[in-house]
Design an enzyme around this catalytic site. Structure first.
Site, PDB file in Angstrom:
ATOM      1  N   THR A 198      45.797  35.018  43.663  1.00  0.00           N
ATOM      2  CA  THR A 198      46.029  35.924  44.779  1.00  0.00           C
ATOM      3  C   THR A 198      46.466  35.181  46.037  1.00  0.00           C
ATOM      4  OG1 THR A 198      44.325  37.362  43.875  1.00  0.00           O
ATOM      5  CG2 THR A 198      44.906  37.705  46.170  1.00  0.00           C
ATOM      6  N   ARG A 226      44.919  46.930  33.830  1.00  0.00           N
ATOM      7  CA  ARG A 226      43.771  46.297  34.500  1.00  0.00           C
ATOM      8  C   ARG A 226      44.043  46.182  35.991  1.00  0.00           C
ATOM      9  NH1 ARG A 226      43.209  41.202  37.624  1.00  0.00           N
ATOM     10  NH2 ARG A 226      40.988  40.660  37.545  1.00  0.00           N
ATOM     11  N   ASP A 229      40.465  42.936  42.153  1.00  0.00           N
ATOM     12  CA  ASP A 229      39.920  43.232  43.474  1.00  0.00           C
ATOM     13  C   ASP A 229      40.978  43.343  44.560  1.00  0.00           C
ATOM     14  OD1 ASP A 229      40.347  40.417  43.112  1.00  0.00           O
ATOM     15  OD2 ASP A 229      39.164  40.021  44.903  1.00  0.00           O
ATOM     16  N   GLY A 250      40.081  35.164  43.726  1.00  0.00           N
ATOM     17  CA  GLY A 250      39.107  34.722  42.741  1.00  0.00           C
ATOM     18  C   GLY A 250      39.135  35.610  41.515  1.00  0.00           C
ATOM     19  N   HIS A 251      38.089  35.498  40.707  1.00  0.00           N
ATOM     20  CA  HIS A 251      37.965  36.307  39.496  1.00  0.00           C
ATOM     21  C   HIS A 251      37.579  37.719  39.921  1.00  0.00           C
ATOM     22  CE1 HIS A 251      36.652  36.237  34.999  1.00  0.00           C
ATOM     23  NE2 HIS A 251      37.245  37.362  35.330  1.00  0.00           N
ATOM     24  N   GLY A 252      38.549  38.611  39.918  1.00  0.00           N
ATOM     25  CA  GLY A 252      38.429  39.898  40.581  1.00  0.00           C
ATOM     26  C   GLY A 252      37.278  40.763  40.142  1.00  0.00           C
TER      27      GLY A 252
END
Length: 336
Positions: A198, A226, A229, A250-252
């Site tokens: 991101t 999918r 965030d 980051g890892h949403g």
């Protein structure tokens, strides 16, 4: 008063997070400032060639200058945050527009959100496939509709109706991202780089208005449909005047579950935390759930923090006194 923000002399480790604070005394009158990120993950010295590193630093600087041009000329934080992320959407080294990662189906689905802090107006799009600059579609949702988010074909149709530039989905292709897709499909595992692409910006203008913007191509080999965030207000993006602005990477899935951006701003507003302290709490919750990533933040005084619990994060800031960019977790700046 003209000043250079003071960074810690070495990386600070608190609750598993790396913090590069810009803790400067606020000027007597509001001073504009802009901070950006270009993704977080396993980014260590030696993990890229000098040429690749130079490309990333140049890309960050281009984004900073684009946003700063708005603020230098008395423009709004909202316009500056938008202007800062557009060059990253257009730069194939970032995972936002051109160069966005592939879904498992070999296509591209892009997400973006934007928010301004005076009225807390916001706009977002999820799963757009033909909009060249998704952040412009998010801004159009905010300015030209009664809604906050459009998704999928409806988001594409809305953007087209607003006259935004559209492109074939193949415009977003790059060979680098195709190889990443092939590797993930073959191994059925993702590296941090496959999850944390991101880009985003936060800004404060001379009137004290705060804004934030976040835009992404998502996760490599994600299942079609999918949504992470990045387009979700309160997860990756939040802005409230006098409190803070946040853009996350980051890892949403974990950032959604924690509500990272809103959690940070609420702790600043209600618990009296500094933005750095609040971010450490939020990212510790993310880590406890199994995720990682980072945030870029500005508070109501114009102070900036970069907080991340990954090994590195592409990041930088700019104001009237100068600019700074960084990639690795151990990069800091000391007072001159």
């Amino acid at each position: 008063m003209i000043f250079r923000p003071l960074f810690a002399a070495a990386a600070i480790f608190l609750a598993g997070c790396q913090v590069s604070p810009v803790n400067a005394e606020p000027p007597e009158a509001p001073q504009w400032r802009l901070a950006i990120h270009g993704g977080a993950g396993v980014i260590t010295r030696g993990s890229m060639t000098p040429e690749q590193e130079a490309l990333y630093r140049a890309g960050l600087q281009e984004a900073l200058e684009a946003g700063a041009d708005v603020l230098r000329n008395g423009g709004s934080a909202l316009d500056a945050a938008q202007a800062a992320v557009i060059p990253m959407e257009n730069n194939p080294i970032f995972n936002a527009g051109k160069g966005a990662v592939f879904t498992a189906a070999g296509t591209h689905e892009l997400d973006a959100s934007i928010m301004e802090g005076s009225s807390r107006d916001a706009g977002a799009v999820a799963g757009v496939t033909i909009v060249k600059n998704p952040i412009l579609a998010a801004r159009a949702v905010m300015d030209k509709s009664e809604h906050v988010m459009f998704a999928g074909p409806g988001a594409d149709a809305f953007a087209e109706a607003q006259g935004l530039e559209t492109v074939p989905n193949t415009y977003f292709d790059t060979e680098r991202r195709r190889k990443s897709l092939e590797r993930v499909l073959e191994t059925q595992s993702r590296t941090a780089a496959d999850k944390h692409g991101t880009v985003g910006a936060v800004a404060i203008d001379a009137d004290g208005n705060i804004a934030a913007a976040t835009t992404t191509g998502g996760m490599t080999a994600k299942t079609a449909g999918r949504v992470g965030d990045s387009p979700l207000i309160g997860a990756a993006t939040y802005a409230e005047n006098g409190v803070c602005g946040v853009s996350a990477t980051g890892h949403g899935e974990y950032f959604i579950r924690v509500g990272v951006a809103k959690t940070i701003c609420d702790r600043v507003k209600l618990a009296g935390d500094s933005i750095g302290e609040a971010a450490e709490v939020a990212l510790t919750e993310v880590a406890d759930l199994g995720g990682d990533g980072g945030v870029v933040l500005i508070d109501g005084n114009g102070d900036v923090d970069f907080v991340f619990n990954s090994e590195g994060m592409y990041r930088g800031w700019i104001d009237a006194s100068g600019s700074w960019t960084a990639i690795y977790g151990d990069e800091t700046e000391t007072e001159e």
